[in-house]
Design a protein around this motif. Structure first.
Motif, mmCIF file in Angstrom:
data_model
loop_
_atom_site.group_PDB
_atom_site.id
_atom_site.type_symbol
_atom_site.label_atom_id
_atom_site.label_comp_id
_atom_site.label_asym_id
_atom_site.label_seq_id
_atom_site.Cartn_x
_atom_site.Cartn_y
_atom_site.Cartn_z
ATOM 1 N N SER A 1 96.020 109.142 -13.772
ATOM 2 C CA SER A 1 94.696 108.803 -13.235
ATOM 3 C C SER A 1 94.881 107.841 -12.075
ATOM 4 O O SER A 1 95.620 106.842 -12.193
ATOM 5 C CB SER A 1 93.828 108.154 -14.312
ATOM 6 N N VAL A 2 94.226 108.116 -10.983
ATOM 7 C CA VAL A 2 94.358 107.268 -9.799
ATOM 8 C C VAL A 2 93.753 105.897 -10.094
ATOM 9 O O VAL A 2 92.559 105.787 -10.389
ATOM 10 C CB VAL A 2 93.647 107.892 -8.581
ATOM 11 N N PRO A 3 94.578 104.818 -10.055
ATOM 12 C CA PRO A 3 94.037 103.486 -10.353
ATOM 13 C C PRO A 3 93.200 102.954 -9.189
ATOM 14 O O PRO A 3 93.375 103.361 -8.042
ATOM 15 C CB PRO A 3 95.303 102.643 -10.544
ATOM 16 N N SER A 4 92.316 102.042 -9.496
ATOM 17 C CA SER A 4 91.470 101.440 -8.460
ATOM 18 C C SER A 4 92.083 100.126 -8.003
ATOM 19 O O SER A 4 92.458 99.274 -8.834
ATOM 20 C CB SER A 4 90.061 101.179 -8.999
ATOM 21 N N PHE A 5 92.179 99.958 -6.700
ATOM 22 C CA PHE A 5 92.677 98.699 -6.143
ATOM 23 C C PHE A 5 91.665 97.610 -6.480
ATOM 24 O O PHE A 5 90.473 97.724 -6.150
ATOM 25 C CB PHE A 5 92.853 98.852 -4.637
ATOM 26 N N PRO A 6 92.099 96.522 -7.148
ATOM 27 C CA PRO A 6 91.126 95.563 -7.702
ATOM 28 C C PRO A 6 90.545 94.552 -6.716
ATOM 29 O O PRO A 6 89.676 93.762 -7.084
ATOM 30 C CB PRO A 6 91.945 94.842 -8.785
ATOM 31 N N ILE A 7 91.008 94.562 -5.462
ATOM 32 C CA ILE A 7 90.550 93.562 -4.489
ATOM 33 C C ILE A 7 89.666 94.209 -3.431
ATOM 34 O O ILE A 7 89.925 95.332 -2.991
ATOM 35 C CB ILE A 7 91.753 92.891 -3.787
ATOM 36 N N SER A 8 88.632 93.506 -3.011
ATOM 37 C CA SER A 8 87.764 93.973 -1.922
ATOM 38 C C SER A 8 87.656 92.892 -0.861
ATOM 39 O O SER A 8 88.047 91.734 -1.075
ATOM 40 C CB SER A 8 86.364 94.296 -2.462
ATOM 41 N N GLY A 9 87.101 93.254 0.284
ATOM 42 C CA GLY A 9 86.886 92.275 1.359
ATOM 43 C C GLY A 9 85.973 91.145 0.900
ATOM 44 O O GLY A 9 86.114 89.992 1.332
ATOM 45 N N HIS A 10 85.041 91.447 0.017
ATOM 46 C CA HIS A 10 84.117 90.435 -0.503
ATOM 47 C C HIS A 10 84.882 89.334 -1.232
ATOM 48 O O HIS A 10 84.545 88.143 -1.117
ATOM 49 C CB HIS A 10 83.123 91.102 -1.443
ATOM 50 N N ASP A 11 85.938 89.717 -1.986
ATOM 51 C CA ASP A 11 86.746 88.713 -2.700
ATOM 52 C C ASP A 11 87.413 87.756 -1.716
ATOM 53 O O ASP A 11 87.507 86.547 -1.981
ATOM 54 C CB ASP A 11 87.824 89.407 -3.545
ATOM 55 N N TYR B 1 101.245 99.436 -9.378
ATOM 56 C CA TYR B 1 99.792 99.358 -9.574
ATOM 57 C C TYR B 1 99.426 98.528 -10.816
ATOM 58 O O TYR B 1 98.358 98.712 -11.413
ATOM 59 C CB TYR B 1 99.163 100.764 -9.679
ATOM 60 N N GLN B 2 100.336 97.594 -11.188
ATOM 61 C CA GLN B 2 100.132 96.815 -12.410
ATOM 62 C C GLN B 2 99.502 95.449 -12.149
ATOM 63 O O GLN B 2 98.870 94.881 -13.049
ATOM 64 C CB GLN B 2 101.478 96.612 -13.120
ATOM 65 N N MET B 3 99.690 94.887 -10.950
ATOM 66 C CA MET B 3 99.150 93.550 -10.672
ATOM 67 C C MET B 3 97.626 93.554 -10.771
ATOM 68 O O MET B 3 96.969 94.437 -10.228
ATOM 69 C CB MET B 3 99.574 93.074 -9.274
ATOM 70 N N GLU B 4 97.092 92.556 -11.456
ATOM 71 C CA GLU B 4 95.650 92.461 -11.634
ATOM 72 C C GLU B 4 95.024 91.549 -10.575
ATOM 73 O O GLU B 4 95.735 90.908 -9.782
ATOM 74 C CB GLU B 4 95.335 91.971 -13.042
ATOM 75 N N LYS B 5 93.731 91.494 -10.587
ATOM 76 C CA LYS B 5 92.984 90.806 -9.529
ATOM 77 C C LYS B 5 93.414 89.357 -9.335
ATOM 78 O O LYS B 5 93.714 88.931 -8.214
ATOM 79 C CB LYS B 5 91.489 90.887 -9.847
ATOM 80 N N GLU B 6 93.481 88.571 -10.427
ATOM 81 C CA GLU B 6 93.793 87.146 -10.305
ATOM 82 C C GLU B 6 95.189 86.937 -9.750
ATOM 83 O O GLU B 6 95.428 86.029 -8.945
ATOM 84 C CB GLU B 6 93.646 86.464 -11.673
ATOM 85 N N GLU B 7 96.121 87.779 -10.195
ATOM 86 C CA GLU B 7 97.500 87.653 -9.725
ATOM 87 C C GLU B 7 97.587 87.965 -8.233
ATOM 88 O O GLU B 7 98.303 87.302 -7.484
ATOM 89 C CB GLU B 7 98.392 88.607 -10.524
ATOM 90 N N LEU B 8 96.851 88.953 -7.791
ATOM 91 C CA LEU B 8 96.860 89.298 -6.369
ATOM 92 C C LEU B 8 96.200 88.202 -5.535
ATOM 93 O O LEU B 8 96.689 87.841 -4.449
ATOM 94 C CB LEU B 8 96.131 90.634 -6.151
ATOM 95 N N LEU B 9 95.100 87.630 -6.027
ATOM 96 C CA LEU B 9 94.415 86.580 -5.282
ATOM 97 C C LEU B 9 95.270 85.314 -5.197
ATOM 98 O O LEU B 9 95.171 84.540 -4.242
ATOM 99 C CB LEU B 9 93.063 86.261 -5.934
ATOM 100 N N SER B 10 96.130 85.110 -6.195
ATOM 101 C CA SER B 10 97.022 83.951 -6.147
ATOM 102 C C SER B 10 98.019 84.090 -4.999
ATOM 103 O O SER B 10 98.480 83.097 -4.438
ATOM 104 C CB SER B 10 97.773 83.792 -7.461
#
Length: 438
Positions: free
Chosen positions: A386-396, A424-433
């Motif tokens: 299943s194609v995963p969704s990128f968890p970050i947007s410009g709004h973030d 595709y395992q990194m989650e939103k908080e980890e990417l924002l860090s």
């Protein structure tokens, strides 16, 4: 009466009993008859068909199953579509159905002798027996008849020229059943005459060869001669009609043999195939896709050497936009988008491509590319992925104080690359860090 036994047995819930095959000499021709009682045949007798049978019995008009449905039933298959033939004229059928309050639909076929009746939520296409009076290789002017043999004689192949009575009696005027048992594909009568009545029959011959014949190369020499002699007649057949037949050939048996034959018999360029098609690549790909259920365009693309070949095919056959785009996609990526050989994740180049392009139907195209390349195991993985969704947007990123559109775009791409590297395992908080570190 001809279907009295059938009606009695339907009401009593009885089965038809097998009858020994027999031959009857009729007007100098050997008519072969037998009785069929298979479960597939019995399953056709829905409430709708029983009602139709009663109406024709009452009107004293004989009604039989015709053509491809008979062939399928004799092969032990339940036909997807069932066509019927009768001695009743369209006018007689209309009067009969109107008197019984039966709804009729799709009157476009009436001029060719076909009436479509709807009973019990089921459509029944019933055609008056016909003789072709004038043909031009595409269309025929017909005359109605009550002679079953003459109607059989105007049909294309012996295996499609049989009729089946509603009591299970087979009517075979041209040894179609024998050909079916021997897996032979032959034209009714003279191949040259049958082809000149409708040049599309050249492709129908190839299609049914792939469906019926046991091995490649088992053709009658006079059939191949007639095809070569009349190949140019296909130039006058509409692209839409050609594409319907060609698609079925491409996903049938013996496809590499049949396509080579199209080139040898000068058929190919009249139906939109490239003059110098890549037959070696076609042979390779036709083996790659075996048992993978490819789309016809996936197989056909292997013949093309340049993208202009796809454009020319589209101009001739009027293929769909989706089919055209699939062909162009496979041509562009069949050599450069391949599995990762130096990684424990061989599917990752395909997954990254889907993530990067962000097109909704790309998953389907990648699956067809994998079939083309013969990557059966990767195909199964891709179909389950299943194609995963990128968890970050410009709004973030704006919430973090980044306001420049250009900077947001650059940062999103950097984060997307990090996310891809993580599988595709990194989650939103980890990417924002990662943004904070930057």
């Amino acid at each position: 009466m001809w279907c009295q036994l059938f009606l009695q047995r339907c009401r009593a819930g009885l089965h038809l009993f097998p009858v020994t095959q027999r031959g009857v000499q009729i007007q100098g021709r050997h008519l072969v008859t037998m009785k069929l009682e298979s479960p597939e045949f019995q399953s056709l007798f829905t409430p709708g068909l029983k009602s139709v049978a009663e109406l024709f019995e009452k009107g004293k008009y004989e009604l039989r199953i015709a053509g491809g449905a008979v062939r399928d039933l004799l092969n032990g298959m339940k036909p997807q579509d069932v066509d019927f033939a009768t001695i009743a004229t369209p006018t007689q059928m209309k009067e009969m159905f109107q008197s019984a309050g039966v709804r009729m639909i799709n009157n476009k076929g009436e001029k060719h002798g076909t009436i479509t009746a709807r009973l019990h939520e089921q459509n029944f296409e019933i055609t008056t027996l016909r003789i072709d009076v004038v043909t031009d290789g595409r269309h025929a002017e017909v005359e109605f008849t009550t002679d079953w043999e003459k109607d059989a004689e105007r049909r294309d192949l012996t295996i499609n020229s049989m009729f089946l009575g509603l009591d299970g009696t087979l009517f075979d005027y041209f040894s179609g059943y024998e050909d079916l048992k021997n897996k032979k594909v032959r034209f009714v009568g003279h191949a040259n005459q049958r082809i000149q009545e409708d040049y599309l029959r050249i492709l129908r011959y190839f299609r049914f060869y792939g469906r019926v014949a046991e091995k490649p190369g088992d053709h009658e020499p006079n059939t191949l001669e007639a095809i070569k002699k009349n190949a140019k007649g296909l130039a006058g057949i509409s692209g839409e009609r050609i594409w319907v037949e060609l698609k079925k050939i491409l996903v049938g048996n013996h496809v590499n043999h049949l396509v080579r034959l199209m080139y040898e018999l000068d058929v190919a360029h009249y139906i939109g195939l490239p003059v110098n098609g890549s037959l070696e690549e076609f042979d390779k790909v036709s083996k790659n896709v075996q048992n993978l259920f490819p789309k016809p365009m996936t197989v056909l693309t292997s013949l093309f050497k340049v993208q202009d070949d796809v454009i020319k095919l589209d101009l001739r056959l009027k293929i769909s936009k989706e089919e055209k785009n699939l062909g162009l996609f496979i041509m562009k990526h069949r050599r450069d988008l391949i599995k990762a050989t130096d990684s424990p994740e061989p599917l990752k180049p395909y997954q990254d491509f889907i993530i990067d392009c962000r097109e909704p139907d790309m998953n389907s195209r990648i699956c067809e590319l994998l079939k083309y390349q013969g990557e059966e195991h990767l195909l199964k993985e891709m179909q389950e992925w299943s194609v995963p969704s990128f968890p970050i947007s410009g709004h973030d990123l704006r919430k973090m104080g980044i306001s420049s559109g250009k900077e947001i775009g650059t940062m999103l791409q950097q984060l997307r690359d990090q996310w891809k590297k993580s599988g595709y395992q990194m989650e939103k908080e980890e990417l924002l860090s990662c943004v904070k570190k930057v």
